[in-house]
Write an enzyme that holds these catalytic residues in place. Structure first.
Site, mmCIF file in Angstrom:
data_model
loop_
_atom_site.group_PDB
_atom_site.id
_atom_site.type_symbol
_atom_site.label_atom_id
_atom_site.label_comp_id
_atom_site.label_asym_id
_atom_site.label_seq_id
_atom_site.Cartn_x
_atom_site.Cartn_y
_atom_site.Cartn_z
ATOM 1 N N ASN A 195 0.857 -1.181 0.000
ATOM 2 C CA ASN A 195 0.000 0.000 0.000
ATOM 3 C C ASN A 195 0.895 1.233 0.000
ATOM 4 O OD1 ASN A 195 0.747 0.615 2.729
ATOM 5 N ND2 ASN A 195 -0.856 -0.761 3.479
ATOM 6 N N LEU A 196 0.296 2.409 -0.086
ATOM 7 C CA LEU A 196 1.089 3.625 -0.240
ATOM 8 C C LEU A 196 2.013 3.857 0.950
ATOM 9 C CD1 LEU A 196 1.724 6.104 -1.950
ATOM 10 C CD2 LEU A 196 -0.175 7.295 -0.802
ATOM 11 N N SER A 197 1.517 3.606 2.156
ATOM 12 C CA SER A 197 2.347 3.803 3.350
ATOM 13 C C SER A 197 3.545 2.868 3.344
ATOM 14 C CB SER A 197 1.512 3.586 4.614
ATOM 15 O OG SER A 197 0.489 4.547 4.715
ATOM 16 N N GLU A 198 3.307 1.597 2.986
ATOM 17 C CA GLU A 198 4.404 0.626 2.929
ATOM 18 C C GLU A 198 5.413 1.008 1.853
ATOM 19 O OE1 GLU A 198 1.856 -3.325 4.352
ATOM 20 O OE2 GLU A 198 1.899 -2.731 2.238
ATOM 21 N N ASP A 264 -5.812 -8.204 1.135
ATOM 22 C CA ASP A 264 -5.959 -9.638 0.874
ATOM 23 C C ASP A 264 -6.830 -9.870 -0.356
ATOM 24 O OD1 ASP A 264 -4.501 -10.076 3.179
ATOM 25 O OD2 ASP A 264 -6.270 -10.355 4.437
#
EC number: 2.7.1.167
Length: 477
Positions: A195-198, A264
């Site tokens: 995701n964007l944060s990761e 998921d």
């Protein structure tokens, strides 16, 4: 328009990763505890759902694909609950039991549509011999079209490089939902789905799409990836591949209730679509549509083929659609978990006129969701005569589905919808005309369940029969 979904029934996918059980306790909150300034929840409903890698496998199986799940569990009630639930949805489980560890369990307490607290029961599986996992992967490589590694940093994927190597040597694409900032672990993977944060935790904060693309392409080169898919919440998702233009896909979510498990769903749909023989671009298209559906549901959840088909037509389950009875029951259950009031009505709706439109709009105002049950063609003939219906069932349902006031449409074969209503049990049953409430089919069942029954007036001068007579009269002139 019929949407051509991938041939999921021909797709085989193995999921390896951190398996966990999600428990949900629901109940009303009416007071504050005298022991501490916290709410007291009177639990009246308990649910258990597969989470983590198990939820990925559930998403794959829900599409009709062949899903195999490998992971580490304890020897306990949680492991047994996982095995039982997954078997019921045709996920083939091959767990490695570790007697010294409990199965990872996450307990959420919810009240008034709010999550109050989450309690985690876990011990990391780091140090557990990964060889049994490698053996299971090797045994499956000849019969799967994709391998998913679902990493929640709980210890099941301490030997990611070995797993990637085994699959790539066999020509099987490897899709990974990463965790943490050490992307070196995932070197050589076919696709990463952070995701964007990761993504920004590894690549750095991005102030623009151009910067995101530039840094994403650098990650692909640095870690020898075939592709990178960055999921960006309300901004949709971005697919990056070497020597190809970036593909930006806007979100299809219409309502967002819970993002639990959305990642998921994305990787599950991606894997199933690739294993069915579709391109990566097509897989991302379907995954984006599925994500838009699943965030409209509470808790870890899955997407069915009919929901996916509706979503790629722009008609997600959180809004509208023609459904089977089973699909409708699932949609109603999801709506109730969101605290929505479900209204239901029925009729032939042969030639839709202003009276119908006004009646349905008024019925919709009485709740949050409106179900319209429609007489089948055979049922209509028995009720109205051999000359009816003028419009066949499929056309009647399509027209009803175009109304903003109508959420779900379902057909029934009987003379009355009593059996159907008894299976759905709406919060409010509505009928138009000169009926008395006790004369309405299904009223007794709705009342017995604590629901309401109401009669609404039709607009004066509007009648399908009158319209037909007028047409016949005009044609005879």
């Amino acid at each position: 328009m019929k949407v051509n979904l991938p041939a999921f029934e021909r797709a085989g996918v193995m999921v390896v990763g951190d398996v966990m059980l999600d428990r949900y306790w629901y109940g009303p909150t009416c007071r504050i505890s005298p022991e501490a300034p916290v709410p007291v929840v009177k639990v009246n409903t308990v649910e258990e759902r597969p989470g983590g890698a198990a939820n990925v496998a559930m998403n794959i199986a829900s599409l009709g694909a062949n899903a195999r799940l490998v992971g580490l569990t304890g020897i306990d009630d949680a492991a047994r609950a996982l095995s039982k639930t997954l078997a019921e949805v045709n996920v083939k489980c091959d767990f490695v039991s570790v007697p010294t560890h409990p199965t990872i369990t996450k307990l959420r307490v919810l009240s008034r549509n709010q999550q109050l607290i989450r309690l985690d029961f876990e011990e990391g599986f780091e140090g557990v011999d990964p060889q049994p996992l490698h053996e299971r992967i090797n045994q499956a490589l000849g019969s799967i079209g994709a391998l998913v590694l679902s990493d929640y940093a709980k210890g099941a994927l301490t030997s990611v490089q070995t797993m990637i190597s085994l699959a790539r040597q066999a020509g099987v694409p490897v899709l990974i939902d990463p965790k943490g900032t050490d992307f070196e672990r995932y070197r050589g993977a076919t696709l990463l789905t952070p995701n964007l944060s990761e993504f920004e935790a590894v690549a750095g904060k991005c102030k623009s799409e151009d910067e995101l693309v530039e840094r994403g392409m650098k990650l692909i080169a640095d870690y020898d990836l075939s592709a990178l898919l960055v999921t960006r919440s309300e901004q949709g998702m971005t697919l990056l591949q070497p020597n190809k233009a970036p593909l930006h896909m806007p979100t299809q979510a219409q309502e967002v209730y819970d993002v639990t498990g959305a990642g998921d769903t994305v990787i599950g749909v991606l894997a199933a679509t690739l294993a069915a023989g579709n391109t990566l671009e097509e897989a991302c298209y379907f995954a984006n549509a599925a994500a838009g559906v699943v965030v409209g549901k509470l808790g870890t959840s899955t997407v069915s083929p009919i929901e996916l088909e509706n979503a790629v037509r722009g008609r997600a389950d959180t809004g509208f659609g023609v459904m089977t009875e089973e699909e409708l029951r699932q949609a109603v259950a999801s709506a109730r978990k969101r605290g929505e009031k479900v209204v239901m009505t029925n009729g032939v709706f042969d030639i839709l006129h202003a009276g119908h439109v006004s009646y349905l709009a008024n019925a919709r105002k009485l709740g949050d969701r409106l179900i319209v049950a429609v007489n089948s063609d055979a049922s209509t003939k028995r009720l109205k005569g051999e000359s009816r219906p003028v419009n066949p069932l499929e056309q009647r349902m399509i027209v009803l589905g175009a109304l903003e006031s109508v959420d779900w449409i379902v057909s029934f074969e009987e003379d009355t919808p009593q059996r159907l209503i008894a299976g759905i049990l709406p919060d409010l049953l509505v009928k138009g005309g000169d009926y008395k409430p006790e004369e309405i089919a299904g009223s007794e069942e709705v009342w017995a369940n604590g629901g309401e029954v109401m009669v609404l007036n039709f607009e004066d001068g509007c009648s399908t029969t009158n319209i037909i007579k007028k047409i016949q009269t005009e044609s005879e002139k």
